[in-house]
Scaffold this motif. Sequence first.
Motif, PDB file in Angstrom:
ATOM      1  N   PRO A  16      16.221  -2.417   1.602  1.00 39.47           N
ATOM      2  CA  PRO A  16      16.264  -3.266   2.789  1.00 39.47           C
ATOM      3  C   PRO A  16      15.051  -4.190   2.934  1.00 39.47           C
ATOM      4  O   PRO A  16      15.087  -5.118   3.734  1.00 39.47           O
ATOM      5  CB  PRO A  16      16.330  -2.265   3.947  1.00 39.47           C
ATOM      6  N   VAL A  17      13.967  -3.950   2.189  1.00 43.31           N
ATOM      7  CA  VAL A  17      12.817  -4.843   2.267  1.00 43.31           C
ATOM      8  C   VAL A  17      13.110  -6.119   1.491  1.00 43.31           C
ATOM      9  O   VAL A  17      14.012  -6.173   0.647  1.00 43.31           O
ATOM     10  CB  VAL A  17      11.537  -4.178   1.730  1.00 43.31           C
ATOM     11  N   ALA A  18      12.324  -7.155   1.759  1.00 44.10           N
ATOM     12  CA  ALA A  18      12.581  -8.456   1.163  1.00 44.10           C
ATOM     13  C   ALA A  18      12.060  -8.579  -0.261  1.00 44.10           C
ATOM     14  O   ALA A  18      12.529  -9.437  -1.021  1.00 44.10           O
ATOM     15  CB  ALA A  18      11.958  -9.554   2.027  1.00 44.10           C
ATOM     16  N   LEU A  19      11.104  -7.721  -0.636  1.00 43.17           N
ATOM     17  CA  LEU A  19      10.485  -7.802  -1.952  1.00 43.17           C
ATOM     18  C   LEU A  19      10.155  -6.398  -2.440  1.00 43.17           C
ATOM     19  O   LEU A  19       9.848  -5.513  -1.633  1.00 43.17           O
ATOM     20  CB  LEU A  19       9.187  -8.619  -1.894  1.00 43.17           C
ATOM     21  N   PRO A  20      10.170  -6.171  -3.748  1.00 41.12           N
ATOM     22  CA  PRO A  20       9.741  -4.863  -4.244  1.00 41.12           C
ATOM     23  C   PRO A  20       8.271  -4.630  -3.943  1.00 41.12           C
ATOM     24  O   PRO A  20       7.466  -5.564  -3.962  1.00 41.12           O
ATOM     25  CB  PRO A  20       9.996  -4.962  -5.761  1.00 41.12           C
ATOM     26  N   LEU A  21       7.928  -3.407  -3.615  1.00 36.95           N
ATOM     27  CA  LEU A  21       6.539  -2.991  -3.406  1.00 36.95           C
ATOM     28  C   LEU A  21       5.851  -3.779  -2.298  1.00 36.95           C
ATOM     29  O   LEU A  21       4.626  -3.842  -2.226  1.00 36.95           O
ATOM     30  CB  LEU A  21       5.738  -3.137  -4.718  1.00 36.95           C
ATOM     31  N   GLN A  22       6.640  -4.339  -1.406  1.00 36.16           N
ATOM     32  CA  GLN A  22       6.095  -5.228  -0.381  1.00 36.16           C
ATOM     33  C   GLN A  22       5.115  -4.521   0.539  1.00 36.16           C
ATOM     34  O   GLN A  22       4.068  -5.073   0.901  1.00 36.16           O
ATOM     35  CB  GLN A  22       7.247  -5.823   0.426  1.00 36.16           C
ATOM     36  N   ARG A  23       5.425  -3.291   0.918  1.00 44.86           N
ATOM     37  CA  ARG A  23       4.560  -2.590   1.875  1.00 44.86           C
ATOM     38  C   ARG A  23       3.198  -2.254   1.267  1.00 44.86           C
ATOM     39  O   ARG A  23       2.211  -2.150   1.987  1.00 44.86           O
ATOM     40  CB  ARG A  23       5.247  -1.309   2.361  1.00 44.86           C
ATOM     41  N   VAL A  24       3.158  -2.095  -0.041  1.00 49.61           N
ATOM     42  CA  VAL A  24       1.907  -1.729  -0.711  1.00 49.61           C
ATOM     43  C   VAL A  24       1.122  -2.957  -1.145  1.00 49.61           C
ATOM     44  O   VAL A  24      -0.105  -2.986  -1.029  1.00 49.61           O
ATOM     45  CB  VAL A  24       2.200  -0.848  -1.946  1.00 49.61           C
ATOM     46  N   LEU A  25       1.833  -3.980  -1.632  1.00 46.79           N
ATOM     47  CA  LEU A  25       1.176  -5.111  -2.272  1.00 46.79           C
ATOM     48  C   LEU A  25       1.288  -6.420  -1.501  1.00 46.79           C
ATOM     49  O   LEU A  25       0.592  -7.382  -1.829  1.00 46.79           O
ATOM     50  CB  LEU A  25       1.752  -5.315  -3.684  1.00 46.79           C
TER      51      LEU A  25
ATOM     52  N   ASP B  58       3.476  -9.880   0.094  1.00 43.83           N
ATOM     53  CA  ASP B  58       4.507 -10.801  -0.373  1.00 43.83           C
ATOM     54  C   ASP B  58       4.179 -11.441  -1.721  1.00 43.83           C
ATOM     55  O   ASP B  58       5.030 -11.453  -2.628  1.00 43.83           O
ATOM     56  CB  ASP B  58       4.726 -11.909   0.659  1.00 43.83           C
ATOM     57  N   GLU B  59       2.982 -11.996  -1.875  1.00 42.38           N
ATOM     58  CA  GLU B  59       2.679 -12.757  -3.089  1.00 42.38           C
ATOM     59  C   GLU B  59       2.695 -11.880  -4.335  1.00 42.38           C
ATOM     60  O   GLU B  59       3.254 -12.256  -5.367  1.00 42.38           O
ATOM     61  CB  GLU B  59       1.321 -13.443  -2.954  1.00 42.38           C
ATOM     62  N   VAL B  60       2.094 -10.705  -4.245  1.00 44.20           N
ATOM     63  CA  VAL B  60       2.056  -9.823  -5.416  1.00 44.20           C
ATOM     64  C   VAL B  60       3.409  -9.133  -5.597  1.00 44.20           C
ATOM     65  O   VAL B  60       3.866  -8.928  -6.721  1.00 44.20           O
ATOM     66  CB  VAL B  60       0.912  -8.811  -5.297  1.00 44.20           C
ATOM     67  N   GLY B  61       4.085  -8.800  -4.499  1.00 46.78           N
ATOM     68  CA  GLY B  61       5.428  -8.247  -4.617  1.00 46.78           C
ATOM     69  C   GLY B  61       6.366  -9.194  -5.340  1.00 46.78           C
ATOM     70  O   GLY B  61       7.227  -8.766  -6.120  1.00 46.78           O
TER      71      GLY B  61
ATOM     72  N   GLU C 189      -0.706  -6.279   5.455  1.00 45.88           N
ATOM     73  CA  GLU C 189      -0.432  -7.005   6.687  1.00 45.88           C
ATOM     74  C   GLU C 189      -1.718  -7.422   7.414  1.00 45.88           C
ATOM     75  O   GLU C 189      -1.703  -8.366   8.203  1.00 45.88           O
ATOM     76  CB  GLU C 189       0.435  -6.154   7.614  1.00 45.88           C
ATOM     77  N   ARG C 190      -2.809  -6.717   7.159  1.00 47.16           N
ATOM     78  CA  ARG C 190      -4.078  -7.010   7.833  1.00 47.16           C
ATOM     79  C   ARG C 190      -5.082  -7.704   6.932  1.00 47.16           C
ATOM     80  O   ARG C 190      -5.936  -8.459   7.412  1.00 47.16           O
ATOM     81  CB  ARG C 190      -4.721  -5.717   8.349  1.00 47.16           C
ATOM     82  N   ASP C 191      -5.014  -7.420   5.644  1.00 45.75           N
ATOM     83  CA  ASP C 191      -6.086  -7.818   4.744  1.00 45.75           C
ATOM     84  C   ASP C 191      -5.817  -9.175   4.105  1.00 45.75           C
ATOM     85  O   ASP C 191      -4.665  -9.581   3.908  1.00 45.75           O
ATOM     86  CB  ASP C 191      -6.265  -6.765   3.642  1.00 45.75           C
TER      87      ASP C 191
ATOM     88  N   LEU D 200      -9.359  -8.101   1.106  1.00 51.02           N
ATOM     89  CA  LEU D 200     -10.580  -8.126   1.912  1.00 51.02           C
ATOM     90  C   LEU D 200     -10.254  -7.914   3.382  1.00 51.02           C
ATOM     91  O   LEU D 200      -9.245  -8.420   3.884  1.00 51.02           O
ATOM     92  CB  LEU D 200     -11.274  -9.484   1.770  1.00 51.02           C
ATOM     93  N   ARG D 201     -11.125  -7.178   4.060  1.00 49.33           N
ATOM     94  CA  ARG D 201     -11.015  -7.013   5.504  1.00 49.33           C
ATOM     95  C   ARG D 201     -12.406  -7.152   6.113  1.00 49.33           C
ATOM     96  O   ARG D 201     -13.319  -6.404   5.741  1.00 49.33           O
ATOM     97  CB  ARG D 201     -10.423  -5.651   5.861  1.00 49.33           C
ATOM     98  N   ASP D 202     -12.554  -8.098   7.013  1.00 50.72           N
ATOM     99  CA  ASP D 202     -13.852  -8.343   7.655  1.00 50.72           C
ATOM    100  C   ASP D 202     -14.951  -8.540   6.624  1.00 50.72           C
ATOM    101  O   ASP D 202     -16.087  -8.068   6.793  1.00 50.72           O
ATOM    102  CB  ASP D 202     -14.212  -7.194   8.602  1.00 50.72           C
ATOM    103  N   GLY D 203     -14.614  -9.231   5.535  1.00 49.85           N
ATOM    104  CA  GLY D 203     -15.607  -9.559   4.526  1.00 49.85           C
ATOM    105  C   GLY D 203     -15.958  -8.443   3.574  1.00 49.85           C
ATOM    106  O   GLY D 203     -16.863  -8.597   2.746  1.00 49.85           O
TER     107      GLY D 203
END
Length: 396
Positions: free
Chosen positions: A171-180, A182-185, A332-334, A352-355
């Motif tokens: 049901p997700v739009a891309l493989p491995l989307q939650r881990v990686l 959109d771009e890497v998925g 989703e955050r990084d 990266l998150r907050d540098g």
Amino acid sequence: MVEPQRIVIVGSGLAGASAAGALRERGYAGKIVMFGHEVHRPYELPALSKDVLLGDKDEPAWVHDPGFYRDNEIDFRPGTPITDLRPGDRTVVDSDGAVHSYDRLLLATGSRPRVLPGARGHVLRTWDDSLALRAELTEGKQVVIVGAGWIGCEVAAAARKHGAVVTVVDPVALPLQRVLGDEVGAVFRDLHADHGVHWRLGVGVEGFSDRGVVLRGDEELLADVLVLGVGATPRLELAEAAGLAIADGGVAVDATLRTSDPDVFAAGDIAAHDHPRYGHRVRVEHWANAKDQGTYVAGPLLGLDEPYQQSPYFFSDQYDLGMEYRGLADPERDELVVRGDLSKREFIAFWLRDGRLQAAMNVNSWDDGTALKALVDSHAAVTPEQLRTADLAALV
């Protein structure tokens, strides 16, 4: 702390077997009893979805040689699961009803594959599972894989090598989307498409028929072979029934992998570890975590209190793409930073998150592993431009 005279290990997977070996390496001379639900001696899982399923090997990598447990006086009891844990009197009960005492206990019960109601398909968790599935992956077979995670993708690659016709549903739009993200998925989506895999992404499964998979909207996918790659569930029944604290989907353990009972520890898939490097609980279902925590926990079982601080690590091989991932990102955050070329599938992805660096994944790029580990472990303060262009070793 007085050294225990008798240590019981519940679980004979990589975490349990690594702990048993590490105890002897540390010079522990007391009694070690290790119980396992499988009849095989302990083995590592990565080859099950890679070399064994591809047909390159018939056996997984064994944790120890056949005579190791006998030679090191480890009382290994395969095919003998533990059915009850009684922390109050420090005993466990095995499937034959025998009661065994312990001074310290390690829970390393691992995970079981998730199943879907009404599905009669293959799962992939054991050596026997891998051999049974491999026998079905033959030229021209219609293989439907439910789940576009790591297992689903690796099974798809193996099935295509054997000449099967492969469709992956998620049901997700891309493989491995939650881990990686959109771009890497998208890299993995295109990789598999280039090798002939048919994607049915963004489509949920309504149910299963005698002929295959029913998608939402009543479309039916015919399947000679159905594979369920929808994740795994940690085996928490013993811990829950014994009253051990449960948190974040696993057995709650402190920085040294000790549970809410001071004489009971947990390692591997089931351990929700209060990780000092991340400041919150981390539960990881990957090979390196089981091996590293199993090896590490021998120290706390013997009274040492240095915290476990390893960053998560895993790897995957699919067709001609090999990758290693270190750290713990939230796509989703990084912020994603790419060094190299996504389209050529030769790159390093950073999050990266907050540098500060949260995770790094090298794809078909093998020269910077040591630097990547050091940067991730230290949550290095770096800029996107440094990650794209600078000498990574110099950033350490």
